[in-house]
Structure formats: structure tokens, C-alpha cells
Design a protein around this motif. Structure first.
Motif, short mmCIF file in Angstrom:
data_model
loop_
_atom_site.label_atom_id
_atom_site.label_comp_id
_atom_site.label_asym_id
_atom_site.label_seq_id
_atom_site.Cartn_x
_atom_site.Cartn_y
_atom_site.Cartn_z
N VAL A 177 7.52 15.31 -1.27
CA VAL A 177 7.84 13.64 -1.75
C VAL A 177 9.07 13.08 -1.49
O VAL A 177 9.35 12.04 -0.73
N GLU A 178 10.01 14.05 -1.81
CA GLU A 178 11.46 13.52 -1.38
C GLU A 178 11.94 13.29 -0.07
O GLU A 178 12.36 12.46 0.38
N LYS A 179 11.31 14.46 0.66
CA LYS A 179 11.52 14.48 2.06
C LYS A 179 10.81 13.10 2.69
O LYS A 179 11.27 12.27 3.66
N THR A 180 9.54 12.93 2.36
CA THR A 180 8.82 11.71 2.57
C THR A 180 9.50 10.42 2.42
O THR A 180 9.65 9.52 3.10
N THR A 181 9.74 10.43 1.00
CA THR A 181 10.51 9.28 0.71
C THR A 181 11.75 8.92 1.60
O THR A 181 12.27 7.78 1.76
N ARG B 163 0.92 -1.08 0.06
CA ARG B 163 -0.02 -0.09 0.02
C ARG B 163 0.99 1.22 -0.02
O ARG B 163 0.55 2.12 -0.72
N LEU B 164 1.83 1.33 0.80
CA LEU B 164 2.77 2.23 0.88
C LEU B 164 3.46 2.87 -0.34
O LEU B 164 3.95 3.72 -0.78
N TYR B 165 4.27 1.57 -1.05
CA TYR B 165 4.74 1.70 -2.06
C TYR B 165 4.09 2.13 -3.23
O TYR B 165 4.31 2.80 -4.37
N THR B 166 2.57 1.57 -3.25
CA THR B 166 1.67 2.12 -4.28
C THR B 166 1.49 3.62 -4.26
O THR B 166 1.47 4.25 -5.16
N GLN B 167 1.34 4.10 -2.98
CA GLN B 167 0.99 5.43 -2.96
C GLN B 167 2.15 6.19 -3.44
O GLN B 167 1.98 7.23 -4.27
N LEU B 168 3.28 5.83 -3.13
CA LEU B 168 4.41 6.48 -3.50
C LEU B 168 4.82 6.42 -5.13
O LEU B 168 5.07 7.74 -5.59
N LEU B 169 4.45 5.43 -5.86
CA LEU B 169 4.45 5.21 -7.05
C LEU B 169 3.46 6.23 -7.82
O LEU B 169 3.69 6.92 -8.78
N SER C 181 4.16 29.55 -10.90
CA SER C 181 3.52 29.28 -9.57
C SER C 181 3.31 27.69 -9.19
O SER C 181 3.69 27.26 -8.55
N SER C 182 2.81 27.22 -10.58
CA SER C 182 2.80 25.75 -10.57
C SER C 182 3.90 24.94 -10.51
O SER C 182 4.26 23.83 -9.78
N ILE C 183 5.12 25.53 -11.12
CA ILE C 183 6.55 24.70 -11.20
C ILE C 183 6.81 24.59 -9.54
O ILE C 183 7.20 23.90 -9.15
N SER C 184 6.60 26.13 -8.98
CA SER C 184 7.21 26.10 -7.62
C SER C 184 6.18 25.21 -6.75
O SER C 184 6.88 24.54 -5.95
N SER C 185 4.96 25.01 -6.90
CA SER C 185 4.28 24.24 -6.27
C SER C 185 4.68 22.66 -6.50
O SER C 185 4.70 21.82 -5.55
N LEU C 186 4.81 22.57 -7.59
CA LEU C 186 5.35 21.10 -8.01
C LEU C 186 6.74 20.87 -7.18
O LEU C 186 6.91 19.72 -6.97
N LEU C 187 7.75 21.96 -7.44
CA LEU C 187 8.98 21.58 -6.66
C LEU C 187 8.57 21.34 -5.27
O LEU C 187 9.38 20.37 -4.58
N HIS C 188 7.74 22.25 -4.94
CA HIS C 188 7.44 22.15 -3.20
C HIS C 188 7.07 20.70 -3.04
O HIS C 188 7.50 20.22 -2.08
N GLN C 189 6.17 20.25 -3.82
CA GLN C 189 5.54 19.05 -3.72
C GLN C 189 6.66 17.73 -3.99
O GLN C 189 6.56 16.69 -3.04
N LYS C 190 7.31 18.33 -4.74
CA LYS C 190 8.67 17.16 -5.01
C LYS C 190 9.44 17.29 -3.96
O LYS C 190 9.89 15.85 -3.40
N ASN C 191 9.70 18.14 -3.49
CA ASN C 191 10.53 18.32 -2.04
C ASN C 191 9.84 17.47 -0.95
O ASN C 191 10.41 16.73 -0.12
N LEU D 248 10.97 7.80 4.66
CA LEU D 248 10.63 6.15 4.76
C LEU D 248 11.67 5.38 4.46
O LEU D 248 11.70 4.37 5.16
N ALA D 249 12.62 5.84 3.61
CA ALA D 249 13.77 5.30 3.49
C ALA D 249 14.64 5.04 4.95
O ALA D 249 15.14 3.98 5.31
N TYR D 250 14.50 6.25 5.50
CA TYR D 250 15.16 5.98 6.93
C TYR D 250 14.52 5.36 7.81
O TYR D 250 15.16 4.43 8.67
N GLN D 251 13.22 5.41 7.80
CA GLN D 251 12.48 4.32 8.67
C GLN D 251 12.64 3.07 8.18
O GLN D 251 12.74 2.15 9.16
#
Length: 615
Positions: A103-107, A62-68, A91-101, A110-113
Motif C-alpha cells: 500500500v505504501e509503495k502504491t501510495t 474513486r482512487l482516493y476512496t480505494q486508498l482510504l 504470519s498474518s502480521i507478516s502478510s499485513l506488513l507486506h500488504q502495508k508495504n 501514486l504520489a509520484y504520479q
């Protein structure tokens, strides 16, 4: 992972489909029901495996599917923005970059966990492995403990069997011991009966011998009387003018008639026949009187001769101690001077009698007489000074020669300790008194008891006079016995337990010492109730066997006190003459006065003997 899961599911679905088709193909055959049965079983197993595996990896999938999904969404947005730029693209790019960040942070999180979880899994695996190792060790220890427990149980069973065998042996030994004790008691009773029978037989034999000797003596006396009567009836007239009897008998009958007539007219003297004074009759008379004097004993005449005894005209009152010595290894109970006053005997609880020579005011050890198994209670010298008699706690009396340390005789027969032993008026007889309430007369030649008298109380001491025995007892009485009649002829009351008796040298006075701390002197010639009592302040009778003494001249009496002081009284005044203190450290048990009157010896319970004199 999702692709693998989907592929596995598809594979399972295809397998199920294949199985269903094969089931349909096999159904028309006739074994379709059995085919459906195993088919359903396989399907159930596959579904069970799918559920178990799906449950294990459901969260991770489930977690891996959400990540994908988030990753694919981010990629789609970026591609759209690149292909179709718009005014709001920044603005969208900045929002996407923020989301990317995010996601990377969450990733990353999760990797650390995941890494932490992997480390925890490794740690738990290590712990689990350690626990497995410990579990194996505990299992091994449990196996070893069970083996040891089994060995110990076997050992317990073996020990119980051994204990049972030992218990049986112990019971058998206990039964044997009881049987042996019963046999021992029977043997003791039998031995006692045999001893009584032997004593009875000896008494009967002695009585028979005495009666036989009495008959022989009477026959000899009758024969001698007949010979004397025959000799007395034969008369001989002897002329004083005749020179010899044969001359008068050789005259003619006529001359004999003349001489007879002449002697009738004169004063004639009647003489016994010459046979009356013949050596044969004189020898018979001598033998008769010797046998009477020896009392029918088998002693030689030389042994029966009495030696002269020194007579003390004036005894010396001691004033100082000439010698103090440790005479024995244990306490001393008795002391006695010989008739010659040059020899002293002491006896004590160390079971020996020691002889001391008295020379120039000192005591020199001469010999040690052993043989007793217990302590010595009383000592007496034979009047000739060749034998010494001692009473013992071992229920016997012992007789020694002065030149031999081994007892010549041991007189046994009393059932309790012998408290007194004295030579009687006949040198071959002794008298003993015991705690078994008997007084016995012994013949030393036969080493047998010839008389036994039962008394009502414990005999503490006795003395022997001519034809009588005087004994002191714990029932506060002094008894006088006739040795010939074996009966008590008189009882004298005392003020307490009698501890000792002593006779004066002339056998006229009797001294008694009692536990009431008083000495009494009785005149044996009158047997009156008038008695001289001797008391003193500080004098105390120390024991039930304290022995007092009369001086050889009968003028003084002496006794030792419990405080270690020797007290001497004057008989004529009944007053205390002197005290001799500071030489004894314990109670004085006995005092002895030499027959020469020169020395006094005192002994105590602490092994000490003191020689006193006035020199």
C-alpha cells in the motif's frame, strides 16, 4: 475530498428539498405553475453543475476512496491482531506488513504520479501561457498587418488615381504632339511650296530682267547702228597735200570745186566723219562689248578680267613623298590646287575646308573655312584664285573669299546632297550637280539659280568647258550640255558608274574614272568612240566618289586605289608609269596635280594627306 463531496451533495439535496417545500407552499396560491417552472430550471442547473463537477473529479475520487478503504482495512486488521493474538498472528502480521508495504509503495507511486502530473500540468500551463503570449503577439501582428494592408490599399487607390491623372495628361500631351506634328508637316509643306514659289518668282524676275536687259542692249545696238550708218553716210575728201582739214574747209567755193575735180582725177580715199571716232561713240562701243562679254551681269569690269594662268610645259612624275600629315579630324573627300600652285585646299567629313600653303616641298596650314553643317564633297578654285567653292552634304554649295573664314554666299535649293560644284567659263557663274538628279546654274551676284536642268540619273561629278557642261552619272553615262540651249547635245557611254571627271588644261581631253576599275580619256575635239583606257593590276576604284586627275601638260593621268597606292599612267603609251605605295593606310579618295606640274597631293579616308614630288 469524499466528505466535501458528500457534504455538497447533501447541501444540494437539502436545497432541492427546501425548494420543493417552498413550491408546495406556493402552489395553492395561483402562481404555482410559474413557481414550478423556475424551480425546475434551478434544479436542472444544479444537476448539470453536479454532473460536470462529478465527471471532472470522478477518477480522483474513486482512487482516493480505494486508498482510504485499503487504509481503513489495514488499520482494522492491525487493531484486531493486537487485541486478539493468535498462533497465526505472526504470519498474518507478516502478510499485513507486506500488504502495508504494497500500500505504501502504491501510495508512493501514486504520489509520484501525482507530482509528475502536477509538473506536467505546470509545464503545459507554461506552454499554454507561451502560446497565449504568442497568440497575442500574432493577434497584434495581424492587427498591424491589417492596418498596413488598409494603408497600402489606400495608397494603391491614391496611386491609381494619380496614374489615371497622369494617363489623362499623357493622352492630352499625345494629342498635342500629334497636332503639333500635323502642323509641322503642314508648315513644312507650306515652306516647301513657298520656297518653290519664291524660286519661281526669282526665275520670273531673272527672266524679266534678262529680257529687259536684252531689249536695252538691242536698243543700244540699234542706236549705235544708226549712229554708225549716219557717220558712214557723211563723206569727207582730204587732200594729202593739205596740212589740216580746217584749211581745206576755209577755202572759197571756187577752190572747193577745183579741189574736188583734182581729187576725182587722183586716187581718192573715203573716210568716215570725225563723229564716228568721237569719244562718245567709242565709249558706247566699249560699253556694248563689255556688256556682251559680261553676260548682262552686274559684276564690275575689274572682277570679270581673267588672270593669266601658268602653263606647264612638262609635268614631273612624282617619285617620293615629301610630307605626310594628318590634315583633318575625319576622312578627306576632296583636294584641289589653286591656279598659282602655291595654295592647296582640302575638305572632308569634318565639315571644314582647310587651306595649305605649298612652300619648299612642304604644306603649312594657312586657314580653316567653316560654315558647312555636313561633310564637304567637292572643291574648286576660281581661275583668279580669289574665291573658293565647295559642295556639301547639307544640300548646298558655299563660296568663300580666301581672306575670310565665313562664307560669302550659300547656294541652297537642291533637295539632296550636292556632289559637284564648279566655276563656269564666266567667273560670276557656278554650276552644281546633286543627288536629286538636277544640274543648276547659279548667278553669284544675285545668289539665285538662273537655270535648272533635270537629268535621268544621280550626278556624281561635272566639269565646265566653254559654253558647255559635262556631267558624269551613276547610270554609266557622260552627258554634254549646251549651257545656252539648256539641252543635252550628246551622251557618251561608260563602262560603269562614273565617279569623277577632269579636264585637261587646254580643255581638249576629258578623263573619267568609273567603278569598273578603269580610267578613260576622250578627245573632245573629235568626240569619237576611240578612247584610251588605263588599267593596272591591283588598281581598284575604292568608292563612288574617287577622283582622278590629268597632269597639267596632258601627258599623264593619276588615280588612287582602294589599297592606298597612287597609280600614274603614261598617256602616249597607255602603260603604267609608276606606283606610289606605303603612305596611305586606307582607300585614297582624291588626287590633285598642281598646275606647275611640280607636286601631286593624295588624300584618303583616314585623314591623311601626302605631298609627292620628284625632288
Amino acid at each position: 475530498m469524499a466528505a466535501v463531496t458528500v457534504t455538497s451533495r447533501r447541501t444540494m439535496t437539502d436545497s432541492v428539498g427546501v425548494l420543493e417545500q417552498s413550491g408546495r407552499v406556493l402552489a395553492p396560491g395561483g402562481s404555482g405553475r410559474s413557481a414550478e417552472t423556475w424551480k425546475r430550471h434551478i434544479i436542472r442547473q444544479l444537476k448539470h453543475r453536479d454532473r460536470s463537477q462529478h465527471a471532472m473529479f470522478q477518477d480522483l475520487i474513486r482512487l482516493y476512496t480505494q486508498l482510504l478503504e485499503k487504509t481503513s482495512l489495514a488499520k482494522g486488521i492491525l487493531s484486531c491482531s493486537i487485541r486478539c493474538p493468535s498462533p497465526d498472528s505472526s504470519s498474518s502480521i507478516s502478510s499485513l506488513l507486506h500488504q502495508k508495504n504494497q500500500v505504501e509503495k502504491t501510495t508512493g507511486e501514486l504520489a509520484y504520479q501525482a507530482v509528475e502530473l502536477q509538473q506536467e500540468i505546470k509545464i503545459k500551463e507554461c506552454v499554454l501561457e507561451e502560446r497565449h503570449v504568442r497568440l497575442e503577439e500574432e493577434r497584434r501582428r495581424l492587427v498591424d498587418a491589417s492596418e498596413t494592408h488598409q494603408e497600402l490599399q489606400e495608397r494603391v487607390k491614391q496611386v491609381q488615381e494619380e496614374n489615371g491623372a497622369l494617363k489623362m495628361e499623357y493622352d492630352a500631351l499625345l494629342e498635342r504632339q500629334r497636332a503639333a506634328e500635323a502642323r509641322l508637316r503642314e508648315e513644312n509643306i507650306r515652306g516647301h511650296h513657298l520656297l518653290e514659289e519664291m524660286i519661281h518668282l526669282k526665275q520670273q524676275a531673272a527672266a524679266r530682267m534678262n529680257s529687259r536687259n536684252e531689249r536695252r542692249s538691242r536698243a543700244r545696238e540699234a542706236n549705235l547702228q544708226k549712229e554708225l550708218q549716219t557717220a558712214a553716210r557723211s563723206k569727207v575728201n582730204i587732200d594729202s597735200s593739205s596740212s589740216s582739214a580746217p584749211t581745206s574747209r576755209s577755202t572759197s567755193p571756187k577752190n572747193e570745186d577745183r579741189s574736188t575735180e583734182s581729187t576725182e582725177r587722183k586716187h581718192t580715199r573715203l573716210f568716215r566723219s570725225a563723229s564716228a571716232t568721237s569719244p562718245r561713240i567709242l565709249t558706247s562701243i566699249k560699253e556694248l562689248f563689255d556688256r556682251r562679254r559680261r553676260g548682262q551681269s552686274v559684276c564690275s569690269l575689274e572682277e570679270d578680267l581673267m588672270c593669266p594662268v601658268r602653263i606647264c610645259l612638262s609635268a614631273r612624275v612624282p617619285a617620293r613623298a615629301l610630307q605626310v600629315l594628318e590634315a583633318h579630324e575625319q576622312g578627306i573627300n576632296a583636294a584641289r590646287f589653286s591656279s598659282s600652285s602655291d595654295l592647296l585646299a582640302t575638305g572632308g567629313t569634318d565639315r571644314v575646308v582647310k587651306l595649305w600653303e605649298v612652300r619648299a616641298g612642304s604644306l603649312t596650314h594657312r586657314a580653316t573655312l567653316d560654315g558647312s553643317t555636313e561633310g564637304i564633297t567637292c572643291i574648286d578654285f576660281e581661275p583668279r584664285g580669289l574665291l573658293i567653292l565647295a559642295a556639301s552634304y547639307d544640300k548646298s554649295a558655299l563660296l568663300w573669299r580666301l581672306d575670310d573664314s565665313v562664307p560669302k554666299l550659300t547656294l541652297t535649293g537642291h533637295s539632296r546632297k550636292v556632289t559637284a560644284a564648279r566655276f563656269s567659263s564666266l567667273s560670276h557663274q557656278v554650276v552644281t550637280g546633286s543627288a536629286d538628279r538636277t544640274i543648276r546654274l547659279w548667278d553669284l551676284q544675285r545668289a539665285a539659280c538662273v537655270q535648272e536642268v533635270e537629268v535621268a540619273s544621280f550626278c556624281s561629278d561635272l566639269v565646265c568647258s566653254e559654253n558647255c557642261i559635262i556631267s558624269g552619272h551613276y547610270d554609266c553615262k557622260i552627258r554634254v550640255w549646251d549651257a545656252r540651249a539648256e539641252s543635252c547635245v550628246q551622251e557618251l557611254p561608260a563602262q560603269g558608274k562614273v565617279t569623277s571627271l577632269d579636264l585637261s588644261a587646254d580643255h581638249r581631253q576629258l578623263l573619267s574614272c568609273c567603278r569598273d576599275d578603269c580610267l578613260q580619256l576622250v578627245d573632245l575635239r573629235r568626240w569619237s568612240n576611240d578612247r584610251m583606257c588605263f588599267r593596272a593590276e591591283g588598281f581598284k576604284c575604292g568608292s563612288d566618289c574617287t577622283k582622278a586627275v590629268i597632269s597639267p601638260d596632258g601627258c599623264f593621268v593619276a588615280a588612287g586605289s582602294a589599297d592606298g597606292t597612287v597609280y600614274i599612267w603614261n598617256v602616249s603609251t597607255s602603260n603604267l608609269e609608276t606606283c606610289l605605295p606605303d603612305k596611305h593606310s586606307s582607300s585614297i579618295s582624291a588626287v590633285s596635280w598642281s598646275l606647275s606640274g611640280e607636286y601631286v597631293v593624295s588624300v584618303d579616308k583616314s585623314r591623311r594627306a601626302v605631298l609627292w614630288s620628284d625632288i
